[in-house]
Design an enzyme around this catalytic site. Structure first.
Site, PDB file in Angstrom:
ATOM      1  N   CYS A  94       8.865  23.504  67.910  1.00  0.00           N
ATOM      2  CA  CYS A  94       7.588  23.695  67.133  1.00  0.00           C
ATOM      3  C   CYS A  94       7.637  24.042  65.832  1.00  0.00           C
ATOM      4  CB  CYS A  94       6.773  24.472  68.005  1.00  0.00           C
ATOM      5  SG  CYS A  94       5.232  25.583  67.458  1.00  0.00           S
ATOM      6  N   CYS A 154       5.890  27.350  64.645  1.00  0.00           N
ATOM      7  CA  CYS A 154       5.625  28.661  65.621  1.00  0.00           C
ATOM      8  C   CYS A 154       7.152  29.326  64.494  1.00  0.00           C
ATOM      9  CB  CYS A 154       6.647  28.459  67.027  1.00  0.00           C
ATOM     10  SG  CYS A 154       5.737  27.542  68.075  1.00  0.00           S
ATOM     11  N   ASP A 155       8.448  28.214  64.823  1.00  0.00           N
ATOM     12  CA  ASP A 155       9.311  28.116  63.741  1.00  0.00           C
ATOM     13  C   ASP A 155      10.080  27.872  62.306  1.00  0.00           C
ATOM     14  OD1 ASP A 155      10.070  29.097  66.431  1.00  0.00           O
ATOM     15  OD2 ASP A 155      10.795  27.302  67.288  1.00  0.00           O
TER      16      ASP A 155
END
Ligand code: NDP
Length: 312
Positions: free
Chosen positions: A136, A139-140
């Site tokens: 992701c 997200c990261d």
């Protein structure tokens, strides 16, 4: 005397689940919604949603999920932050079991369990997960700003995530296993135009390198056999999804890939009183709006079923 079975249990908390809840609650079905391990589903790991009708300026994925939850709770939905781990659809009353071992009985079940990211299946990918390997970017990606990263995949997700990373990282090395991309024309064009996305055609990943954290990747050209090692700090996998339907395999008809099968123009599964909505049965459209649409259909089908069997 034991507790009365619930009229409707909804499993899953993405757009399909919450839309089913809104409709079921407004039809006096007192739905209980089990969120699962990732409340809000895939939209929680998305930034801007620009294609959901009604938001001319777009909306952030997590905000949209919060709004959907509020809307479901405004009526008569009970939201439980638990995972359904097992089901027994012997019927006519359906049984569901939470991770904590609680048994729930329900006349109707709406499955909205969605789909989860696929992985390449390399040992190094598993070993370095969360230490440089991620599925992701949204997200990261932030953790890798200013650093070299790689992404594997060639669909709309990979294109979207490569573009996202290209705003944070000096170079995004993008590995495409064929000589063309699957992504929509507009996304491909954007990726190709972005100067700091370097596309490697016919390229597959042999190994992600690093002991404690990712330090590089070894790829090979599947036409020439040529190998190369590229120093990177982050390795992102964006190669599609698997439906979260394993707990239903003994009960419900599903495709080989695990997507649940429903009757045409309906959300009915092969078990009376069990309905399916969203990505758990959709490998074609997979959009928030289509998931929401089928969530609505599932609630209407469940309501009709409850009427037919004389529960409401
Ligand atoms: P897709 O299934 O569309 O694409 C998966 C990609 O990963 C393909 O290019 C595939 O390659 C590649 N791939 C699969 N396995 C491997 C592997 N082992 N090694 C290397 N590459 C691999 O998945 P997406 O998640 O991208 O998209 C799913 C759906 O969601 C699509 O319908 C898409 O259009 C939609 N979507 C829409 C968005 C939007 O509208 N904003 C954003 C994101 C997704 P190959 O092509 O060779 O099979």
């Amino acid at each position: 005397m034991g507790k009365e079975p619930l009229k409707t249990v909804i499993i899953g908390s993405g757009p399909a689940g919450y839309t089913a809840a809104i409709y079921a609650a407004r039809a006096n079905m007192s739905p209980v919604l089990y969120t699962g391990k990732e409340p809000g589903g895939q939209l929680m790991i998305t930034t801007d949603v620009e294609n959901f009708p009604g938001y001319p300026d777009g909306i952030m994925g997590p905000q949209m999920m919060e709004d959907l939850k509020k809307q479901a709770e405004r009526f008569d939905t009970e939201v439980k932050y638990e995972l359904i781990e097992r089901v027994d659809f012997t019927g006519p009353v359906h049984k569901l079991y939470t991770e904590a071992g609680e048994e729930i009985e329900a006349h109707t079940v709406i499955i909205s369990t969605g789909a989860s990211a696929k992985w390449l299946g390399l040992e190094s990918e598993q070993r370095l997960a969360n230490n440089g390997v991620s599925a992701c970017a949204v997200c990261d990606g932030f953790f890798y700003r200013g650093k070299e990263v790689a992404i594997v995949g060639a669909g709309d997700s990979a294109a979207e995530e490569a573009l996202y990373l290209s705003n944070l990282c000096p170079t995004v090395h993008m590995f495409v296993r064929r000589d063309e991309m699957r992504a929509s024309a507009i996304m491909q064009e954007r990726v190709k135009k972005q100067k700091n996305i370097k596309i490697y055609w016919n390229t597959e990943t042999e190994e992600i390198l690093g002991d404690e954290v990712v330090t590089g990747v070894r790829v090979f050209n599947n036409k020439t056999g040529e190998k190369q090692e590229i120093p990177i700090a982050g390795f992102f996998v964006a190669i599609g999804h698997t439906p979260n339907t394993q707990i239903f395999k003994d009960w419900l008809d599903m495709e080989e890939t695990g997507y649940l099968i429903h009757e045409p123009n309906s959300t009915k599964t092969n078990v009376p009183g069990v309905f399916v909505s969203g990505d758990a049965s959709d490998h074609v459209y997979r959009q928030a709006i289509t998931a929401a649409g089928t969530g609505c259909m599932a609630a209407l089908d469940a309501e009709r079923y409850l009427g037919e069997v004389g529960i409401i």
